[in-house]
Design an enzyme around this catalytic site. Structure first.
Site, PDB file in Angstrom:
ATOM      1  N   GLU A 172       0.847  -1.706   0.290  1.00  0.00           N
ATOM      2  CA  GLU A 172      -0.091  -0.328   0.263  1.00  0.00           C
ATOM      3  C   GLU A 172       0.929   1.364   0.116  1.00  0.00           C
ATOM      4  O   GLU A 172       2.222   1.457   0.177  1.00  0.00           O
ATOM      5  CB  GLU A 172      -0.654   0.114   1.144  1.00  0.00           C
ATOM      6  CG  GLU A 172      -2.277  -0.891   1.019  1.00  0.00           C
ATOM      7  CD  GLU A 172      -2.715  -1.561   2.645  1.00  0.00           C
ATOM      8  OE1 GLU A 172      -4.009  -2.125   2.111  1.00  0.00           O
ATOM      9  OE2 GLU A 172      -2.412  -0.975   3.590  1.00  0.00           O
ATOM     10  N   CYS A 179       2.989   8.375   1.718  1.00  0.00           N
ATOM     11  CA  CYS A 179       4.296   7.594   2.424  1.00  0.00           C
ATOM     12  C   CYS A 179       4.669   6.440   1.673  1.00  0.00           C
ATOM     13  O   CYS A 179       3.353   5.409   1.168  1.00  0.00           O
ATOM     14  CB  CYS A 179       3.152   7.390   3.008  1.00  0.00           C
ATOM     15  SG  CYS A 179       3.408   5.931   4.900  1.00  0.00           S
ATOM     16  N   CYS A 228       5.823  -6.695   6.885  1.00  0.00           N
ATOM     17  CA  CYS A 228       7.642  -6.020   8.286  1.00  0.00           C
ATOM     18  C   CYS A 228       8.291  -7.568   8.387  1.00  0.00           C
ATOM     19  O   CYS A 228       7.432  -7.676   9.167  1.00  0.00           O
ATOM     20  CB  CYS A 228       7.294  -5.095   8.752  1.00  0.00           C
ATOM     21  SG  CYS A 228       8.577  -3.627   9.725  1.00  0.00           S
ATOM     22  N   CYS A 254       6.601  -4.660  16.036  1.00  0.00           N
ATOM     23  CA  CYS A 254       6.505  -3.288  17.373  1.00  0.00           C
ATOM     24  C   CYS A 254       4.771  -4.077  17.657  1.00  0.00           C
ATOM     25  O   CYS A 254       3.804  -4.043  16.511  1.00  0.00           O
ATOM     26  CB  CYS A 254       6.358  -2.272  16.360  1.00  0.00           C
ATOM     27  SG  CYS A 254       7.560  -2.222  15.721  1.00  0.00           S
ATOM     28  N   CYS A 257       2.190  -1.768  16.258  1.00  0.00           N
ATOM     29  CA  CYS A 257       1.313  -1.515  14.962  1.00  0.00           C
ATOM     30  C   CYS A 257       1.031  -2.370  13.653  1.00  0.00           C
ATOM     31  O   CYS A 257       1.316  -3.662  14.208  1.00  0.00           O
ATOM     32  CB  CYS A 257       2.976  -1.198  13.971  1.00  0.00           C
ATOM     33  SG  CYS A 257       3.326  -1.349  12.173  1.00  0.00           S
ATOM     34  N   CYS A 298      -0.925   6.015  10.126  1.00  0.00           N
ATOM     35  CA  CYS A 298       0.274   5.761  10.910  1.00  0.00           C
ATOM     36  C   CYS A 298      -0.299   4.577  11.415  1.00  0.00           C
ATOM     37  O   CYS A 298      -1.292   4.593  12.475  1.00  0.00           O
ATOM     38  CB  CYS A 298       0.624   6.348  11.495  1.00  0.00           C
ATOM     39  SG  CYS A 298       2.126   7.089  10.761  1.00  0.00           S
TER      40      CYS A 298
HETATM   41  S1  SF4 Z   1       6.196   0.220  13.311  1.00  0.00           S
HETATM   42 FE1  SF4 Z   1       5.383  -1.247  11.746  1.00  0.00          FE
HETATM   43  S2  SF4 Z   1       6.271  -0.856   9.709  1.00  0.00           S
HETATM   44 FE2  SF4 Z   1       7.555  -0.076  11.010  1.00  0.00          FE
HETATM   45  S3  SF4 Z   1       9.421  -0.998  11.650  1.00  0.00           S
HETATM   46 FE3  SF4 Z   1       7.758  -1.619  13.375  1.00  0.00          FE
HETATM   47  S4  SF4 Z   1       6.463  -3.229  13.005  1.00  0.00           S
HETATM   48 FE4  SF4 Z   1       7.570  -2.812  11.433  1.00  0.00          FE
END
Ligand code: SF4
Length: 398
Positions: A121, A134, A141, A145, A148, A373
């Site tokens: 995306e 963005c 990923c 995190c 996220c 975000c």
């Molecule tokens: S915030 Fe989300 S996209 Fe960014 S590094 Fe951490 S897990 Fe990956």
């Protein structure tokens, strides 16, 4: 750190890139273009000039087909078309938020098996004085995190430089934003790039670097380095390289001011703790009061939003030319956190502001299309084939 502990921090890509039978030239540097021209029999004396022609057509004017390249001979165009394309990712769906934010779901050209094609995306956020795109750097990923949504996905693979720059080109295509096309006020619409989409860009360093060098080349897409921001969770060894080899603005996903909490929110902190991360920021080439490092701080209710956290944040950043971006948490299905109360966000922001730091609170954008975000996840995967076809048809006709 043991291998098992490291495995929890970082995922291994499940797949590697398989180029289509007829590869796209998008993403190649001038030298690589010249080399490819050599492969199809272009004489050495001509390669540099031809590569520059291709460069202009692809990155300045956004040509989508060799037939548009009118100052290239007919024979050469036919020869190029036999071996290569200038394809970028395909728009599978386009969603437009009430606030004008646009999100594109893009299918990456990969091998010849459509079933195996991957999707990422890319989000365009228009504001009065700028338009920010963005961009994603990975399918899924590397990291996990905890706040996220993208972090809950598997890491499928790294994007190539062509797939990264291809997102910028798709945005310019969809917004009719190439150099010789009319835009509403005569200005370009995509003026800023943030590497803040899916993925950790510094775990795909070479491809991100090569793509950003094309983005910032002033004979092509021509977006100034000061308008390109790379955001990292803190891959310390590649932070200095970013300054030296790409020279763009740096943003750090900080989110916590104590190692115990950051270990939980951004598990990569166990490998590169705050002290090392902040030292890398102090050493970041080119950082100055005119080129501040942005520290992103997601506001999580009762987790990291006390005034004591604000105090510690100010202490930690001492000596670093910094600005702090407070991000109200965007909840997603299944997330374990809540957004801080507005009142608390304001108090936090005020404390930091009074300590001399700019501390804007990022206005949530595109919430209605899950484009904000931390929400980037291919939720359209859940749509039926018919719904996706309908979205695709919409994307093609407006
Ligand atoms: S915030 Fe989300 S996209 Fe960014 S590094 Fe951490 S897990 Fe990956």
């Amino acid at each position: 750190m043991t291998l098992a502990a490291a495995a929890q921090l970082e995922k291994t890509p499940l797949e590697t890139y398989v180029p289509p039978a007829k590869p796209s030239l998008i993403g190649l540097s001038r030298a690589e273009l010249a080399e490819r021209l050599g492969h199809i029999g272009v004489a050495p004396a001509q390669r540099k000039m031809r590569a520059q022609q291709l460069w202009n057509w692809m990155y300045l004017r956004g040509a989508r087909d060799f037939s548009e390249m009118t100052n290239v001979s007919k024979e050469m165009r036919a020869q190029l078309g036999e071996h290569f394309t200038v394809d970028r990712p395909e728009v599978v769906a386009e969603q437009i938020s009430n606030d004008g934010t646009r999100k594109w779901l893009l299918r990456l050209p990969s091998g010849d098996d459509v079933q195996k094609a991957h999707e990422v995306e890319c989000v365009y956020i228009p504001e009065t004085d700028r338009g920010t795109l963005c961009v994603s750097s990975q399918v899924g990923c590397t990291l996990n995190c905890s706040f996220c949504h993208t972090g809950t996905q598997r890491l499928v693979r790294n994007l190539t430089a062509g797939e990264i720059i291809g997102q910028v080109m798709v945005a310019r295509d969809r917004l009719n934003d190439w150099v010789d096309r009319e835009t509403p006020n005569g200005n370009r619409l995509v003026t800023n790039i943030v590497m803040m989409g899916m993925g950790e860009p510094l775990y795909n360093f070479e491809a991100v670097r090569d793509a950003l060098l094309i983005v910032t080349d002033n004979e092509g897409i021509g977006i100034s380095r000061r308008r390109v921001t790379l955001s990292t969770s803190g891959v310390v060894p590649n932070i200095i390289r970013t300054g030296e080899e790409i020279g763009v603005m740096l943003a750090i996903s900080l989110h916590a001011v104590r190692d115990e909490l950051r270990d939980e929110l951004v598990p990569l902190n166990r490998k590169y703790p705050l002290k090392e991360l902040l030292q890398a920021c102090r050493d970041y080439p080119g950082a100055s009061n005119a080129r501040r490092i942005t520290f992103e701080y997601v506001m999580l209710k009762g987790v990291n939003d006390s005034l004591d956290d604000a105090r510690r944040l100010v202490q930690l950043l001492k000596g670093i030319p910094a600005k702090i971006n407070l991000i109200p948490f965007n909840p997603w299905p299944g997330s374990a956190y809540e957004c801080s109360d507005w009142d608390q966000i304001e108090k936090f922001s005020e404390y930091i502001f009074n300590a001399g730091y700019s501390s804007p609170v990022r206005t949530p954008r595109g919430r209605d299309i899950l484009a904000a975000c931390g929400q980037l996840k291919s939720e359209t995967e859940k749509l039926s084939v018919r719904e996706r076809d309908a979205l695709r048809a919409m994307a093609m006709t407006d």
